[in-house]
Design a protein around this motif. Structure first.
Motif, mmCIF file in Angstrom:
data_model
loop_
_atom_site.group_PDB
_atom_site.id
_atom_site.type_symbol
_atom_site.label_atom_id
_atom_site.label_comp_id
_atom_site.label_asym_id
_atom_site.label_seq_id
_atom_site.Cartn_x
_atom_site.Cartn_y
_atom_site.Cartn_z
ATOM 1 N N GLN A 633 0.941 -6.286 11.914
ATOM 2 C CA GLN A 633 0.398 -6.103 10.567
ATOM 3 C C GLN A 633 -0.621 -4.984 10.612
ATOM 4 O O GLN A 633 -1.482 -4.954 11.492
ATOM 5 C CB GLN A 633 -0.265 -7.390 10.079
ATOM 6 C CG GLN A 633 -0.865 -7.281 8.677
ATOM 7 C CD GLN A 633 -1.513 -8.582 8.232
ATOM 8 O OE1 GLN A 633 -1.889 -9.411 9.063
ATOM 9 N NE2 GLN A 633 -1.627 -8.775 6.932
ATOM 10 N N ILE A 634 -0.507 -4.049 9.648
ATOM 11 C CA ILE A 634 -1.501 -2.980 9.583
ATOM 12 C C ILE A 634 -2.246 -3.067 8.258
ATOM 13 O O ILE A 634 -1.706 -3.506 7.233
ATOM 14 C CB ILE A 634 -0.869 -1.583 9.748
ATOM 15 C CG1 ILE A 634 0.081 -1.242 8.592
ATOM 16 C CG2 ILE A 634 -0.165 -1.454 11.083
ATOM 17 C CD1 ILE A 634 0.544 0.218 8.594
ATOM 18 N N THR A 635 -3.516 -2.668 8.322
ATOM 19 C CA THR A 635 -4.366 -2.594 7.133
ATOM 20 C C THR A 635 -4.582 -1.131 6.808
ATOM 21 O O THR A 635 -4.925 -0.327 7.690
ATOM 22 C CB THR A 635 -5.714 -3.275 7.385
ATOM 23 O OG1 THR A 635 -5.488 -4.639 7.734
ATOM 24 C CG2 THR A 635 -6.594 -3.198 6.146
ATOM 25 N N LEU A 636 -4.380 -0.770 5.551
ATOM 26 C CA LEU A 636 -4.486 0.626 5.132
ATOM 27 C C LEU A 636 -5.904 0.957 4.688
ATOM 28 O O LEU A 636 -6.670 0.084 4.248
ATOM 29 C CB LEU A 636 -3.499 0.911 4.002
ATOM 30 C CG LEU A 636 -2.012 0.689 4.353
ATOM 31 C CD1 LEU A 636 -1.132 0.931 3.121
ATOM 32 C CD2 LEU A 636 -1.591 1.600 5.501
ATOM 33 N N SER A 637 -6.235 2.231 4.784
ATOM 34 C CA SER A 637 -7.591 2.685 4.452
ATOM 35 C C SER A 637 -7.850 2.707 2.953
ATOM 36 O O SER A 637 -9.007 2.737 2.522
ATOM 37 C CB SER A 637 -7.821 4.077 5.034
ATOM 38 O OG SER A 637 -6.860 4.996 4.516
ATOM 39 N N GLN A 638 -6.796 2.704 2.155
ATOM 40 C CA GLN A 638 -6.952 2.641 0.703
ATOM 41 C C GLN A 638 -5.685 2.042 0.107
ATOM 42 O O GLN A 638 -4.627 2.001 0.749
ATOM 43 C CB GLN A 638 -7.216 4.029 0.105
ATOM 44 C CG GLN A 638 -6.074 5.006 0.265
ATOM 45 C CD GLN A 638 -6.421 6.394 -0.239
ATOM 46 O OE1 GLN A 638 -7.426 6.981 0.178
ATOM 47 N NE2 GLN A 638 -5.613 6.933 -1.142
ATOM 48 N N ALA A 639 -5.778 1.569 -1.095
ATOM 49 C CA ALA A 639 -4.656 0.904 -1.746
ATOM 50 C C ALA A 639 -3.576 1.906 -2.137
ATOM 51 O O ALA A 639 -3.871 3.029 -2.585
ATOM 52 C CB ALA A 639 -5.137 0.146 -2.978
ATOM 53 N N LEU A 640 -2.314 1.490 -1.957
ATOM 54 C CA LEU A 640 -1.186 2.299 -2.408
ATOM 55 C C LEU A 640 -1.061 2.184 -3.920
ATOM 56 O O LEU A 640 -1.323 1.119 -4.504
ATOM 57 C CB LEU A 640 0.106 1.829 -1.736
ATOM 58 C CG LEU A 640 0.128 1.851 -0.202
ATOM 59 C CD1 LEU A 640 1.431 1.272 0.325
ATOM 60 C CD2 LEU A 640 -0.077 3.280 0.314
ATOM 61 N N VAL A 641 -0.625 3.256 -4.571
ATOM 62 C CA VAL A 641 -0.538 3.253 -6.031
ATOM 63 C C VAL A 641 0.888 3.409 -6.534
ATOM 64 O O VAL A 641 1.177 3.071 -7.688
ATOM 65 C CB VAL A 641 -1.426 4.366 -6.634
ATOM 66 C CG1 VAL A 641 -2.890 4.123 -6.280
ATOM 67 C CG2 VAL A 641 -0.997 5.741 -6.155
ATOM 68 N N ASN A 642 1.779 3.904 -5.691
ATOM 69 C CA ASN A 642 3.159 4.119 -6.117
ATOM 70 C C ASN A 642 4.021 2.914 -5.761
ATOM 71 O O ASN A 642 3.690 2.139 -4.860
ATOM 72 C CB ASN A 642 3.723 5.372 -5.453
ATOM 73 C CG ASN A 642 3.202 6.642 -6.099
ATOM 74 O OD1 ASN A 642 3.637 7.020 -7.182
ATOM 75 N ND2 ASN A 642 2.251 7.297 -5.429
#
Length: 735
Positions: A633-642
């Motif tokens: 599981q990876i955590t992203l640095s910011q939320a995806l919008v697309n």
């Protein structure tokens, strides 16, 4: 109902309907008690030595070996006479003990000493293995005079022409008299008692070969000889004295530097002339050995400076050694030369792409192909100066017999070409296809018979051209997907590497934390090049096997890497900041997230909208944790919008460098390999290996951690994005 009975280690071959079924012993498997019966039943067995299996070899203290890849003191006597064959040198200060070496003939091994251990490079003109020129094996006193009845059986292999001398290789000698010898340097004769009363037994012995011979002396009649089950002499004259009791020398003529430069496999001596039935039994037994001409594996390396550095680092010799191990090949080497644009003959040329690079501001642009600049299709382009240098090295500066042994073309090559604009993709791919076709043409080879292997583009931050780097990876993927090209990606993950440590750009690396500073960003570090060579070996071997076949090994079992490591096959968008990544294992069984930069998500990136040609926002990861044997599981640095259909996962994206030790890997180093397929045990711990790695690192001033040097051929393999999805793995809203 039918019942088929076969002995231990037997094989059953199912034939087509209406044809007989054949059963026989597996090649490369010792015959056990049945072989002892063959040798002893004829009576008069005075010595029998079998180095094909590790237990048949003794260490320097006289104890049986439990594995190959260690020093050999002697060959155990299985006849019951307790007279082992001991290591023999004519010089008072010999070169030391030979090595019990595996996989010289299928899975069977032998005794000999290769004087140059990769990654140490051979000198110009030398071929590997470079055998000890003064090593043989000696028995106790044997009565082999013309007036005595006797039989001698010998199995040996020659990996190359004798490199210390053009004189014949003496296979058997007694009391200073040559009994059996084979020509060197284009000679093809096998000669009994070389000299005035010699008998030529064969005229077609090849450079590389494995053969078995039986010599049977009958007093008053002469010597009968069988070569590989064919009788080649009857009642040949025996010039020995009527009584010649002396130690029998194997693979040596008794003079200084008189070694045959061959591998010893097996031998036996009887103090009688075996009957026809006894000869027939031995001929049946010797089918455990694969006899006749043998192959050498040469790797042709083409590229620019990273290809050249890999050659000087010994990485491609490690690759060739590993390929030979997987295929049971007798010899191995690399066809390469590192030069610059002024070089008359070279295969690796500093700073050069396939054809001129017009973007990126590179000072050297490339002329493997000449782009006339008239808008013509690359399929019509001819060789440029760089390409002609490759042709000269292959056709003029490489021995014809070595060029004939080229089994694969290796392109560790992407640097300048990855700085091109993405819009140049079609032109670059057409040019790559054209140069590959011309390079094969230099050897008069077809794509079907000569595979080409490539790597996924290394990080090359010259102009931080992420789209260009992805373009180059897509071209490699396109060519690999085209069966007419016979291209295989053997290093699908290269970003888990470091900048090169050199004198003008020292590298400081902390393997515990995975952080580094300094180094030459345009080139990969020595340990990484060497690791690349070893990781690629099984995949290169498979490519060769599928094209022109192996040598004495014709199949690689499951459990040996086939895809270059675990592959990402699904990405579940758990939330806009959390992704569940599923992999398909290659040869490992679990996932490992090292407590280095891997744990903070190094390398993982999502393109949020857009395309590789016109990239959207690149969102990197800040954490990575193992969930189970196939998921992280990876955590992203910011939320995806697309939406997920417009988002793609990369590992890594573009020119990003993860660094050595910072990738998620499988647990391949902990998995028990198939029986007989432990390359780390066979090659990684052999005498001289650790010293060779240490010396190669010291020569460059590398700060390689010792734990890497002392465990060659034993790696966990990094996760990668499959080349079929080189443009990124689309996210899914379904788990």
């Amino acid at each position: 109902m039918s019942v088929i009975l076969t002995g231990s280690g037997g094989k059953v071959v199912m034939a087509a309907p209406g044809r007989p079924m054949l059963a026989g012993p597996l090649p490369a498997v010792a015959s056990g008690s049945s072989s002892a019966l063959v040798f002893s039943s004829a009576g008069g067995l005075t010595g029998w030595w079998d180095a094909g299996v590790a237990a048949g070899v003794l260490d320097s203290t006289g104890l049986p070996l439990t594995r190959f890849g260690v020093s050999a003191g002697s060959a155990a006597d299985k006849s019951g006479s307790a007279t082992p064959l001991t290591v023999w040198h004519a010089a008072t200060s010999g070169t030391g003990y030979p090595t019990a070496t595996p996989r010289l003939n299928g899975l069977l091994g032998g005794i000999g000493l290769n004087m140059i251990v990769p990654p140490t490079l051979p000198a110009s003109g030398q071929q590997l293995p470079l055998m000890d020129p003064d090593q043989g094996l000696v028995s106790g006193a044997m009565s082999l005079g013309a007036g005595a009845a006797w039989t001698v059986f010998l199995v040996w292999s020659r990996p190359n022409w004798r490199q210390s001398s053009t004189a014949a290789s003496t296979l058997l000698s007694i009391g200073g008299i040559q009994v059996l010898a084979v020509d060197n340097n284009s000679g093809g004769r096998l000669v009994l008692f070389p000299g005035p009363r010699q008998t030529v037994l064969a005229t077609t012995i090849t450079r590389r070969h494995s053969h078995a011979v039986i010599l049977r002396n009958t007093p008053g009649t002469g010597v009968d000889v069988w070569l590989d089950a064919t009788q080649v002499a009857t009642a040949a004259p025996n010039p020995l004295a009527p009584s010649a009791a002396a130690p029998l020398l194997f693979l040596h003529d008794g003079t200084a530097g008189g070694g045959a430069e061959c591998w010893f496999h097996e031998a036996a001596v009887w103090n009688n002339a075996l009957t026809i039935g006894g000869i027939a039994a031995v001929l049946t037994y010797e089918t455990r050995w694969i006899l006749g001409p043998r192959k050498g594996i040469q790797v042709l390396v083409t590229g620019q400076s990273n290809a050249g550095n890999g050659w000087t680092d010994g990485a491609w010799h490690l690759l060739a050694q590993g390929v030979a191990w997987h295929l049971g090949a007798l010899g191995f080497g690399v066809v390469a030369n590192y030069g610059d644009t002024s070089s008359r003959a070279a295969t690796c040329i500093h700073g050069e792409g396939i054809y001129p690079v017009t973007s990126g501001g590179l000072p050297l642009t490339g002329s493997f192909l000449n782009n006339p600049g008239d808008g013509s299709t690359p399929s019509t382009w001819h060789l440029g100066a760089d390409g002609l240098a490759v042709q000269t090295w292959i056709q003029s500066d490489t021995a014809a017999e070595d060029a004939a042994d080229i089994a694969v073309i290796l392109w560790p090559w992407s640097e300048d070409d990855s700085t091109r604009l993405y819009s140049e993709k079609a032109t670059y791919e057409a040019a790559a296809r054209q140069f590959l076709s011309l390079e094969r043409g230099m050897l008069s080879r077809s794509p079907a018979s000569l595979p080409q292997v490539w790597w996924s583009a290394i990080p090359f931050p010259w102009n931080n051209n992420d789209p260009g780097t992805q373009m180059q990876r897509e071209v490699v993927a396109d060519m690999a997907a085209d069966p007419t090209q016979n291209v295989t990606v053997v290093l699908p993950q290269t970003s888990d590497s470091l900048p090169r440590c050199i004198g003008g750009a020292p590298l400081v690396y902390d393997p515990v934390k995975g952080i580094w500073s300094g180094g030459d960003n345009s080139h990969r570090d020595l340990p990484d090049n060497q690791r690349f060579g070893m990781l690629a070996a099984p995949l290169v071997a498979r490519a060769i096997l599928a094209s022109e076949g192996g040598d004495t090994i014709t199949a690689i079992p499951a459990g040996i890497p086939a895809a270059g490591g675990p592959m990402v096959i699904h990405v579940y968008r758990q939330s806009n900041t959390s992704l569940i990544i599923t992999v398909h294992h290659d040869s490992g069984t679990d996932l490992i997230v090292p407590a280095t930069l891997a744990a903070v998500g190094a390398g993982w990136a999502v393109m949020d909208g857009g395309s590789v040609a016109s990239p959207g926002t690149i969102v990197t990861a800040t954490a990575c944790v193992r969930l189970n044997t196939t998921q992280v599981q990876i955590t992203l640095s910011q939320a995806l919008v697309n939406p997920s259909a417009s988002c793609r996962l990369f590992y890594p994206y573009g020119t990003a460098t993860m660094g050595r030790g910072n990738s998620v890997t499988d647990n391949f180093s902990e998995v028990t390999p198939p029986l007989g397929w432990n390359i780390a045990a066979d090659l990684g711990t052999a005498p001289g290996v650790e010293a060779a790695f240490v010396a190669s690192a010291a020569a460059l001033g590398s700060t390689t951690p010792l734990d890497y040097i002392t465990t060659p051929w034993r790696f966990n393999i990094p996760v990668h994005i499959p080349m079929a999805t080189a443009s990124g793995v689309q996210l899914s809203d379904t788990p």
